[in-house]
Design a protein around this motif. Structure first.
Motif, short mmCIF file in Angstrom:
data_model
loop_
_atom_site.label_atom_id
_atom_site.label_comp_id
_atom_site.label_asym_id
_atom_site.label_seq_id
_atom_site.Cartn_x
_atom_site.Cartn_y
_atom_site.Cartn_z
N ARG A 94 0.84 -1.19 0.00
CA ARG A 94 0.00 0.00 0.00
C ARG A 94 0.88 1.25 0.00
N LEU A 95 0.29 2.38 -0.32
CA LEU A 95 1.08 3.61 -0.40
C LEU A 95 1.59 4.03 0.97
N MET A 96 0.84 3.76 2.02
CA MET A 96 1.28 4.05 3.39
C MET A 96 1.15 2.77 4.21
N GLU A 97 2.25 2.32 4.77
CA GLU A 97 2.23 1.13 5.62
C GLU A 97 3.08 1.36 6.87
N VAL A 98 3.00 2.56 7.42
CA VAL A 98 3.87 2.92 8.54
C VAL A 98 3.62 2.02 9.75
N TYR A 99 2.36 1.79 10.06
CA TYR A 99 2.04 0.97 11.22
C TYR A 99 2.53 -0.46 11.01
N SER A 100 2.30 -1.01 9.84
CA SER A 100 2.74 -2.38 9.55
C SER A 100 4.26 -2.49 9.58
N GLU A 101 4.93 -1.47 9.06
CA GLU A 101 6.40 -1.46 9.09
C GLU A 101 6.90 -1.45 10.53
N TRP A 102 6.26 -0.62 11.35
CA TRP A 102 6.63 -0.58 12.77
C TRP A 102 6.32 -1.91 13.44
N GLU A 103 5.19 -2.51 13.12
CA GLU A 103 4.74 -3.75 13.77
C GLU A 103 5.73 -4.89 13.52
N ARG A 104 6.41 -4.85 12.38
CA ARG A 104 7.39 -5.89 12.04
C ARG A 104 8.79 -5.57 12.56
N SER A 105 8.96 -4.40 13.14
CA SER A 105 10.29 -3.93 13.51
C SER A 105 10.70 -4.38 14.91
N PRO A 106 12.01 -4.30 15.22
CA PRO A 106 12.48 -4.59 16.59
C PRO A 106 11.90 -3.62 17.61
N PHE A 107 11.55 -2.42 17.18
CA PHE A 107 11.01 -1.41 18.10
C PHE A 107 9.68 -1.87 18.68
N ALA A 108 8.84 -2.47 17.85
CA ALA A 108 7.56 -2.95 18.34
C ALA A 108 7.76 -4.05 19.38
N LYS A 109 8.71 -4.92 19.11
CA LYS A 109 8.99 -6.02 20.05
C LYS A 109 9.50 -5.49 21.38
N GLN A 110 10.16 -4.33 21.35
CA GLN A 110 10.68 -3.73 22.58
C GLN A 110 9.65 -2.82 23.25
N GLY A 111 8.48 -2.68 22.64
CA GLY A 111 7.44 -1.85 23.22
C GLY A 111 7.62 -0.36 22.98
N ILE A 112 8.47 0.00 22.01
CA ILE A 112 8.69 1.41 21.69
C ILE A 112 7.60 1.84 20.70
N GLN A 113 6.79 2.81 21.10
CA GLN A 113 5.65 3.26 20.31
C GLN A 113 6.01 4.47 19.45
N CYS A 114 5.14 4.79 18.50
CA CYS A 114 5.34 5.99 17.66
C CYS A 114 5.56 7.22 18.52
N GLN A 115 4.75 7.33 19.59
CA GLN A 115 4.79 8.52 20.43
C GLN A 115 6.13 8.69 21.14
N ASN A 116 6.85 7.59 21.41
CA ASN A 116 8.13 7.69 22.10
C ASN A 116 9.13 8.53 21.31
N CYS A 117 9.06 8.44 19.99
CA CYS A 117 10.00 9.19 19.14
C CYS A 117 9.40 10.49 18.61
N HIS A 118 8.15 10.42 18.18
CA HIS A 118 7.54 11.58 17.52
C HIS A 118 6.83 12.53 18.49
N MET A 119 6.59 12.06 19.71
CA MET A 119 5.99 12.92 20.74
C MET A 119 6.72 12.71 22.06
N PRO A 120 8.04 12.88 22.08
CA PRO A 120 8.78 12.63 23.33
C PRO A 120 8.28 13.55 24.45
#
Length: 388
Positions: free
Chosen positions: A184-210
């Motif tokens: 799809r043209l935007m798959e940010v959530y899916s990309e994050w869901e497959r990443s090591p960050f998701a497994k570590q519990g690091i959410q979008c807000q941790n980086c984009h809304m510190p």
């Protein structure tokens, strides 16, 4: 009431489109609390307002968005509004379809001074049917008003405000949307869901809304991007031939870098020769998802996966000229896809657009072209103690 819970149905109802109008404010609210104008929210939430005002969320309805109304179908434009201007009250500023009695009545009561900016507002995320929602208090020591006049009847606590899933509605294309090479043209959530960050519990807000900062920094912020990448390289010489090995590593990006089809990263390698004033371009590559302006074909996808790298290797053998310096320049073009698309529309359909749309298109194109910036510049002086 403070109700802290994780409700699986909350997000599906919170982001169910079309979002309902707010309706009449509670009669006991003073005028300030009846208003949903962000400037009035700033009375108590000053830091959040100031950060929002500088963010792209506050500019989701800009000239680059507005001029396209003339070339999109009515349904396409209204679909865009679900993310760019989620509230029916703000939509009514942009489309006559929302000039219903109910919506206009709600707008007159909740925005008594009118809507100066119909973008993503505080209420777009935090208010539904006059009920305020938000994340849990920062600590157990946070003060809670439990008696007397509680501001806007307090708020309903939802843990989902600190989860990546909260962002999914606008930052993940629907399954029924356009797909190129199965993506799809935007798959940010899916990309994050497959990443090591998701497994570590690091959410979008941790980086984009510190620290809950309402700035949503991203690809347009040079300092933010620099902290997320690590460029390294080495130059070796053997029998008069130079071997260059370079690596751009994603160390702090929780999704593909760059995400979406819009931004591009340019990696360019130069050499400066003793008898030449201008640098000589030796090698260049593009990091990004490259698609056509009609969004019907993908030519390449060279994006870097989370914790992954983009590697460049090449050899260079000068003729008789001695070398002063190699240098590597990394540039970010946050709006590359928009630049190509807007330029093409201006060239092919500029004569068909209204005067106002043409002005908005030209202004937006100039703005997008000026968003390019240099992210890193690395140099390697020669002669030096080069490894052999």
């Amino acid at each position: 009431m403070f109700v802290s819970c994780s409700d699986s149905s909350f997000l599906s109802s919170h982001w169910k489109h079309p979002i309902s109008e707010q309706g009449l404010p509670p009669s006991q609210f003073p005028p300030l609390e009846k208003s949903l104008d962000p400037k009035d929210c700033a009375t108590c939430h000053k830091d959040q307002f100031q950060n929002w005002e500088r963010s792209l969320h506050s500019k989701s309805v800009s000239g680059g968005f507005l001029w396209q109304k003339e070339i999109l179908s009515a349904n396409e434009f209204r679909s865009c509004l679900n993310c760019h201007s989620p509230l029916p009250e703000t939509k009514s500023e942009l489309d006559l379809e929302y000039h219903t009695t109910t919506i206009l009545n709600s707008k007159s009561h909740n925005f008594p001074n009118g809507i100066g900016n119909p973008s993503i507002l505080c209420a777009s995320c935090h208010i539904r049917n006059q009920i305020r929602f938000g994340p849990p208090p920062r600590t157990n020591n946070d003060k809670k008003i439990t008696s007397g006049n509680i501001p806007h009847n307090s708020y309903v606590v939802k843990n989902e405000f600190e989860s990546s899933e909260f962002c999914k509605s606008c930052h993940e294309s629907k399954e029924t949307g356009v797909k190129l090479n199965g993506k799809r043209l935007m798959e940010v959530y899916s990309e994050w869901e497959r990443s090591p960050f998701a497994k570590q519990g690091i959410q979008c807000q941790n980086c984009h809304m510190p620290d809950r900062e309402h700035s949503w920094k991203g690809i347009h912020d040079k300092t933010f991007v620099q902290k997320s990448l690590l460029p390294t390289w080495e130059v070796k010489e053997k029998n008069g031939e130079y071997q260059i090995f370079a690596e751009l590593k994603s160390i702090g990006v929780g999704h593909e870098f760059p995400t979406y089809v819009v931004p591009k990263i340019y990696l360019r390698f130069y050499v400066i020769l003793n008898d030449k004033r201008k640098p000589l371009l030796l090698e260049e590559s593009v990091v990004g998802r490259i698609v056509n302006t009609n969004l019907t074909e993908e030519y390449a996808d060279t994006r870097i996966k989370p914790k992954g790298s983009h590697i460049v290797r090449f050899d260079y053998k000068p003729n008789e000229n001695s070398i002063q310096e190699f240098f590597w320049k990394i540039e970010v073009d946050p709006d590359e896809q928009y630049v190509r698309t807007f330029q093409e529309q201006l060239d092919n359909r500029g004569n068909e657009l209204s005067k106002q749309s043409l002005i908005l298109l030209r202004e937006s194109l100039a703005e997008k072209k000026n968003s390019l910036y240099t992210l890193f510049t690395l140099s390697w002086k020669v002669p030096a103690s080069l490894p052999r």
